[in-house]
Design a protein around this motif. Structure first.
Motif, PDB file in Angstrom:
ATOM      1  N   GLU A   1      -4.752   8.794  -5.126  1.00  0.00           N
ATOM      2  CA  GLU A   1      -5.026   7.457  -5.659  1.00  0.00           C
ATOM      3  C   GLU A   1      -4.326   6.326  -4.926  1.00  0.00           C
ATOM      4  O   GLU A   1      -3.303   6.503  -4.271  1.00  0.00           O
ATOM      5  CB  GLU A   1      -4.652   7.394  -7.140  1.00  0.00           C
ATOM      6  CG  GLU A   1      -3.162   7.446  -7.412  1.00  0.00           C
ATOM      7  CD  GLU A   1      -2.856   7.396  -8.923  1.00  0.00           C
ATOM      8  OE1 GLU A   1      -3.232   8.350  -9.626  1.00  0.00           O
ATOM      9  OE2 GLU A   1      -2.248   6.406  -9.360  1.00  0.00           O
TER      10      GLU A   1
ATOM     11  N   TYR B   1       1.931   3.786 -14.103  1.00  0.00           N
ATOM     12  CA  TYR B   1       0.791   4.288 -13.333  1.00  0.00           C
ATOM     13  C   TYR B   1       0.352   5.687 -13.770  1.00  0.00           C
ATOM     14  O   TYR B   1      -0.398   6.357 -13.065  1.00  0.00           O
ATOM     15  CB  TYR B   1       1.085   4.137 -11.829  1.00  0.00           C
ATOM     16  CG  TYR B   1       1.076   2.655 -11.529  1.00  0.00           C
ATOM     17  CD1 TYR B   1      -0.094   1.994 -11.208  1.00  0.00           C
ATOM     18  CD2 TYR B   1       2.225   1.877 -11.741  1.00  0.00           C
ATOM     19  CE1 TYR B   1      -0.138   0.622 -11.055  1.00  0.00           C
ATOM     20  CE2 TYR B   1       2.197   0.498 -11.606  1.00  0.00           C
ATOM     21  CZ  TYR B   1       1.006  -0.119 -11.261  1.00  0.00           C
ATOM     22  OH  TYR B   1       0.959  -1.481 -11.146  1.00  0.00           O
ATOM     23  N   GLY B   2       0.831   6.111 -14.933  1.00  0.00           N
ATOM     24  CA  GLY B   2       0.190   7.224 -15.629  1.00  0.00           C
ATOM     25  C   GLY B   2       0.735   8.621 -15.446  1.00  0.00           C
ATOM     26  O   GLY B   2       0.733   9.405 -16.389  1.00  0.00           O
ATOM     27  N   TRP B   3       1.164   8.981 -14.224  1.00  0.00           N
ATOM     28  CA  TRP B   3       1.660  10.337 -13.989  1.00  0.00           C
ATOM     29  C   TRP B   3       2.806  10.648 -14.935  1.00  0.00           C
ATOM     30  O   TRP B   3       3.632   9.771 -15.133  1.00  0.00           O
ATOM     31  CB  TRP B   3       2.078  10.477 -12.516  1.00  0.00           C
ATOM     32  CG  TRP B   3       2.629  11.821 -12.163  1.00  0.00           C
ATOM     33  CD1 TRP B   3       3.933  12.134 -11.901  1.00  0.00           C
ATOM     34  CD2 TRP B   3       1.882  13.039 -12.021  1.00  0.00           C
ATOM     35  NE1 TRP B   3       4.052  13.456 -11.605  1.00  0.00           N
ATOM     36  CE2 TRP B   3       2.811  14.044 -11.680  1.00  0.00           C
ATOM     37  CE3 TRP B   3       0.527  13.388 -12.173  1.00  0.00           C
ATOM     38  CZ2 TRP B   3       2.426  15.373 -11.474  1.00  0.00           C
ATOM     39  CZ3 TRP B   3       0.148  14.695 -11.961  1.00  0.00           C
ATOM     40  CH2 TRP B   3       1.092  15.675 -11.622  1.00  0.00           C
TER      41      TRP B   3
ATOM     42  N   GLY C   1      -4.921  10.397 -10.917  1.00  0.00           N
ATOM     43  CA  GLY C   1      -6.041   9.524 -10.616  1.00  0.00           C
ATOM     44  C   GLY C   1      -6.430   8.804 -11.892  1.00  0.00           C
ATOM     45  O   GLY C   1      -5.579   8.482 -12.725  1.00  0.00           O
TER      46      GLY C   1
HETATM   47 CA   LIG Z   1      -1.496   7.287 -11.413  1.00  0.00          CA
END
Ligand SMILES: [Ca+2]
Length: 401
Positions: A264, A274-276, A281
Motif C-alpha cells: 500500500e 493507518y490500520g495495521w 491494504g
Molecule cells: Ca495500512
C-alpha cells in the motif's frame, strides 16, 4: 463500477481505443550510472544530497559504508564518508536481510552545523539506534565518528521490519519511520500500541536536547500530554515503511510493505492511524481475529496492489524533473520482488488516483523474481530519478528510446 456511455462502439473501434490508451503510458529505460563505483557497491539503501550547495551525492549502503560519489560519473573514486562495518550491526546471516545501516538525513542547517543523522541496528539488546554525528572539521567528505550523540534507541523484538527511513520535513523537524518490530502478524502488537514506538512515524527536533532526552518533542505533536501515549508519535498503524518522501506541497508519501496479500501507499497525516494490523491494504487483515477497540478509526491507503502484481513495495517520490516530461507530477514507486516500476498520478483535492501506469518491468529469473530489485528511488541534484538496485547497481531513469 464503470458506466459505459457509448454502447454502439464496434469491437474494432473499442480495441483501437484501448490500444491508444495503453500507448499513452510512458515507458522508461534504466541507464547504469557510476558504473566503476557500483562494482563494489552492496545493498544500496539511499542516495542523499546535503543541503549545503555542494551537490554531492551520498550513497548509503546497508552493510555500513556511506560513500560520497565522484563528481565525474565515469570515475571510480568514491570517498568513504562513514564506515560502520565494524559495528556488528547484524545478528546473523539471515538478519543481514533487514538489519544494518538503514537511513541517513542531513540537518537543514548542515552547511553551518555539519550535523547529520543515521539509523542503524545493534544487538544485545536488539535495537535500532538513531544517532547524530558531525562532519569532520578537516575533511568535508569524512564523518567525525567520535562525535556520535545517541538520540534514541528503540528495542526491536525481531530482526525484520526495522524500516529506518528518516528525513527532515518542510517544518524543519526530523521524521523517523519505524516498522512493527517484526516476525509476522504484528505478533508483539506494537503498531496500534501508542506507548510503543514501533510501527509508527515519529517527529522530533534533534537540534535541542531536553531533560533526559537528546531531542525536543514539538508541542503540536498529536499525542503530547496524553496519558499512556508517546509524544514522539506523529502517525501509527504501520507495518514496515519502505520509502518516505515529502512533496514540494508538503504531502507526506509513505509506502508500507504488506504481509501476505496487499502492498500500500499512504499519505501520512498528523495523528493518522493507518490500520495495521487490523487492516492490510484497504481491507481487514484476516489473521487478526480480535476485534478492534471501540472507536477504532483508520485512514485507507490511496492505492494498494495485490501479491499477484508484486510482493514488496518500494516507495519513491513525486517526480519534479525535466528529462521524462510524461512523468511530471507522478509518484514513482516500484516492487522490490518483481522488479516493476509504476508512475501514479493522484488528485489530492478529489482524493482520487487519476492514473497508475506500469512504466518498467525487469526481466525475471526462472522463479519469477525480478533481476533488478528497486530498493530505493532517490532524487539527484536535478530532481531526476535514481533507482538503487538491491543487487548493487545505481540506475538513471530516462525516457525509453
Ligand atoms: Ca495500512
Amino acid at each position: 463500477m464503470h458506466t459505459v456511455k457509448a454502447p454502439f462502439l464496434t469491437l474494432a473501434a473499442s480495441l483501437a481505443f484501448l490500444t491508444a490508451a495503453a500507448a499513452e503510458a510512458p515507458k522508461i529505460q534504466l541507464t547504469p550510472a557510476f558504473e566503476k563505483v557500483a562494482m563494489t557497491v552492496e545493498r544500496p539503501i539511499s542516495v542523499v544530497i546535503p543541503p549545503d550547495g555542494s551537490n554531492r551525492l551520498f550513497l548509503v549502503q546497508q552493510r555500513g559504508k556511506i560513500l560520497v560519489l565522484p563528481k565525474d560519473e565515469s570515475s571510480g573514486d568514491a570517498k568513504v564518508f562513514l564506515d560502520f562495518t565494524d559495528r556488528k550491526m547484524e545478528a546473523n546471516e539471515q538478519a543481514k536481510f533487514e538489519e544494518g545501516l538503514l537511513g541517513l538525513a542531513f540537518a537543514p542547517d548542515f552547511a553551518k552545523s555539519g550535523k547529520f543523522y543515521v539509523c542503524y541496528s545493534q544487538q544485545d539488546l536488539k535495537r535500532s539506534v538513531y544517532s547524530e554525528f558531525t562532519v569532520s572539521k578537516d575533511d568535508p567528505n569524512k564523518a567525525d565518528i567520535k562525535s556520535e550523540r545517541i538520540l534514541l534507541e528503540v528495542p526491536q523484538p525481531f530482526w525484520n521490519h526495522n524500516s529506518g527511513n528518516l528525513l527532515f520535513g518542510p517544518d524543519g523537524y526530523l521524521y523517523l519511520a519505524l516498522g512493527d518490530g517484526g516476525k509476522r502478524d504484528d505478533v508483539t502488537r506494537t503498531a496500534q500500541n501508542l506507548f510503543m514506538l514501533n510501527g509508527k512515524v515519529l517527529r522530533i527536533d534533534p537540534s535541542k536536547p531536553s531533560g533526559s532526552r537528546g531531542y525536543t518533542v514539538p508541542q503540536d505533536n498529536p499525542f503530547v500530554g496524553k496519558d499512556g501515549m508517546r509524544d514522539e508519535i506523529w502517525a501509527y498503524g504501520l507495518r514496515n515503511p519502505w520509502g518516505i518522501a515529502f512533496d514540494e506541497d508538503g504531502t507526506f508519501w509513505l509506502a508500507d510493505v504488506g504481509q501476505d496479500v496487499w502492498e500500500e501507499i499512504d499519505l501520512i497525516e498528523k495523528g493518522g492511524n493507518y490500520g495495521w494490523s487490523f487492516r492490510e491494504g484497504a481491507r481487514p487483515f484476516p489473521l487478526r481475529t480480535d476485534a478492534p477497540p471501540t472507536g477504532f478509526t483508520y485512514i485507507e491507503p490511496i492505492h494498494e496492489y495485490p501479491h499477484s502484481d508484486g510482493i514488496s513495495i518500494t516507495g519513491g517520490f513525486v517526480y519534479r524533473g525535466e528529462k521524462v516530461p510524461a512523468l511530471k507530477g507522478a509518484y514513482i514507486y516500484g516492487d522490490w520482488g518483481f522488479g516493476r516500476i509504476w508512475a501514479l498520478k493522484y488528485d489530492k483535492k478529489a482524493k482520487k488516483v487519476i492514473s497508475n501506469d506500469l512504466i518498467y518491468e525487469a526481466a525475471r529469473d526462472t522463479k519469477g523474481k525480478g533481476l533488478m530489485k528497486p530498493n530505493a528511488f532517490c532524487e539527484d541534484q536535478n530532481k531526476e530519478i535514481l533507482v538503487l538496485d538491491w543487487g548493487g547497481k545505481i540506475l538513471r531513469v530516462e525516457a525509453a528510446k
